[in-house]
Design an enzyme around this catalytic site. Sequence first.
Site, PDB file in Angstrom:
ATOM      1  N   LYS A 219     -41.746   8.229  20.325  1.00 36.57           N
ATOM      2  CA  LYS A 219     -40.231   8.856  20.669  1.00 36.57           C
ATOM      3  C   LYS A 219     -40.332  10.087  21.340  1.00 36.57           C
ATOM      4  O   LYS A 219     -40.328  11.223  20.914  1.00 36.57           O
ATOM      5  CB  LYS A 219     -39.743   9.076  19.176  1.00 36.57           C
ATOM      6  N   SER A 425     -32.673   2.577  21.318  1.00 36.90           N
ATOM      7  CA  SER A 425     -32.117   3.762  20.430  1.00 36.90           C
ATOM      8  C   SER A 425     -30.875   3.337  19.809  1.00 36.90           C
ATOM      9  O   SER A 425     -30.701   2.292  19.090  1.00 36.90           O
ATOM     10  CB  SER A 425     -32.233   4.955  20.832  1.00 36.90           C
TER      11      SER A 425
END
Length: 640
Positions: A219, A425
Amino acid sequence: MNQPAPAVPPALPSRRNPIVAFFVGLWDVMNFTRRLIMNIVFFGLLLLFLAILLVIVGKGGIEPLQSRTTLVIAPEGRIVEQFTKDAAMRALAKATGDDGAEEVQLRDLLRAIKAAKEDGNVERVLLDVDKLQPSGYASLNEVARALADLRASGKQIVAFSEGLSQWQYLLAAQANEVYLDPMGSVVLEGMGRYRQYYRQALQDKLGVDVHLFRVGEYKSAAEPYILDAASKEAKEADLFWMGDIWQRYLGDIARLRKTTPQQLAAGIDTLPEGVAAAGGDLAKFALQQKLVDGLKTREEVEDLLAERGVADKDSETGFRSVDFNGYLARLDASRLPLDKRPQVAIVVAAGEITGGEEPPGKIGGESTAALLREARDDDDVKAVVLRVDSPGGEVFASEQIRREVVKLKEAGKPVVVSMGDLAASGGYWISMNADRIYADASTVSGSIGIFGLIPNITRTLDKVGVHTDGVGTTRFAGAFDISRPLDPGVGQLIQSVIDKGYADFTGKVAAARKKSVEQVDEVGRGRVWSGAQAKERGLVDELGGLDSAIADAAARAKLGQADKYRVRYVEQMISPLQQLFGGFAQSRIGAAWLKDSSFARALLLKSMPETEAQLRFVESAVKDKSGQPVKALAYCFCGF
């Protein structure tokens, strides 16, 4: 003896009472203001009347298309799923020459190309992509497939350019013949993703300490604020999905140009030597690499099309033609006013996901959920396609939209997701509960992960001698103030929220995709995938474009063949004033007036929103809204 009467002195002007003078002056101002407003209203109504007249005359005066017409497709601006500005502002930007604000809707491009395939009056297509701005490869692939279908129908496509970029060339290569100006170029360079990193500037120079809380080593959305260079994990993940998309690009170009991916790759690797061997002539080098079929000027191409088609001295091109917007206007004029067929509704979710109401081109948790709810409540809508093109955003807003998808399914209406350029996401969050997920092989998806970002400016203020102090009734009163040192307990609290957000994300994906949480975690942890890679890992069901998703949704609702149902976009309504001003601005008179009007230019500068970059999103996201000091984000800085 009579005495003469004393002379009476002339009367002096009486002095007005100051209070009376104030109110008289106030009345004069009000009276002037009243007249001014009446004049503004009068001229405003006059403008509206002219707009109505021009719209009515314009719609009624569209001439039918003549036989043997060449359709000129020359898209200007970025390809978008949805306009980010209303018709009035787009027309104003066009009239005042603001090229950076131009956009072309993907649906309009596809509609024109598909209609041309069936239109007996359209003989061929001239494709000019010189003004096409950088767009995602999934959108480009949608257009490329439509062009390939048009070409397969037997209609000729001729492409001309004065200089082609890599993404523009993907469309130009679909043509039967590709011509390049002798002074032009075609440069294929490969795919790259480079970002600026701000740690040294923020931490060392400015004294801003950025605290990052996340789950997942991949991430990497907020890495630029805590590192000076990309992490090993970020480079590994980026190169993996970009390599897949690039190899597909080379394969598509090689097939169209009758060469091999290896030859194309070798041409790129030896670009300096190849151009030098061609005497520095980029156009000649492109011809040697078989990227184009010939070198011609625009005038020579127009002469060629006049010979093949119908010469027309009154036309700007010299041959019988219709431009893209003119062709769309004819298609719009031919639409049936009332269509009672059952509907497949398309709801577009394009842009960053934020809370509340957002205009088209962005995704608001409330506004996008309301569109899905409108489709649910409409009895004529039998199935829904959610078209997603988003890097994600706020977790709660994403959850609001996901819940509406679930409610649609509970109402008995199938929901199919069609992923565009980007569905990562939060963009994946709103997609995961669909009955079926379609993606282009070049879609960027995944990035299942959560992060939070807390800047701290204590050291920054210290540099200029400013210090924060005070009292609070508890340990955590004012603990989220960025001008105070971050309490370790606050850091622990935030990380707990982020951990819980990731558990929610993976748990919901596992339930929606019928996988275990462990299986989702293996392909999650913030890692990004191409559409093809996402399908291999069970995050996407099928590879295909918007048409495939529409057909799937219709089949699930048992609507029959394509002619038995209607496809309708469910979007926010624009006001009558916007419609009228848009029609006026798009007319020749309106465009001429706006182009020469300094007032219009000033209005444009004040009304057009600024371009939003990644920094602006982070700035907005970390603001305390609705009393939420801790906010989880599901966002991916994975565009290119």
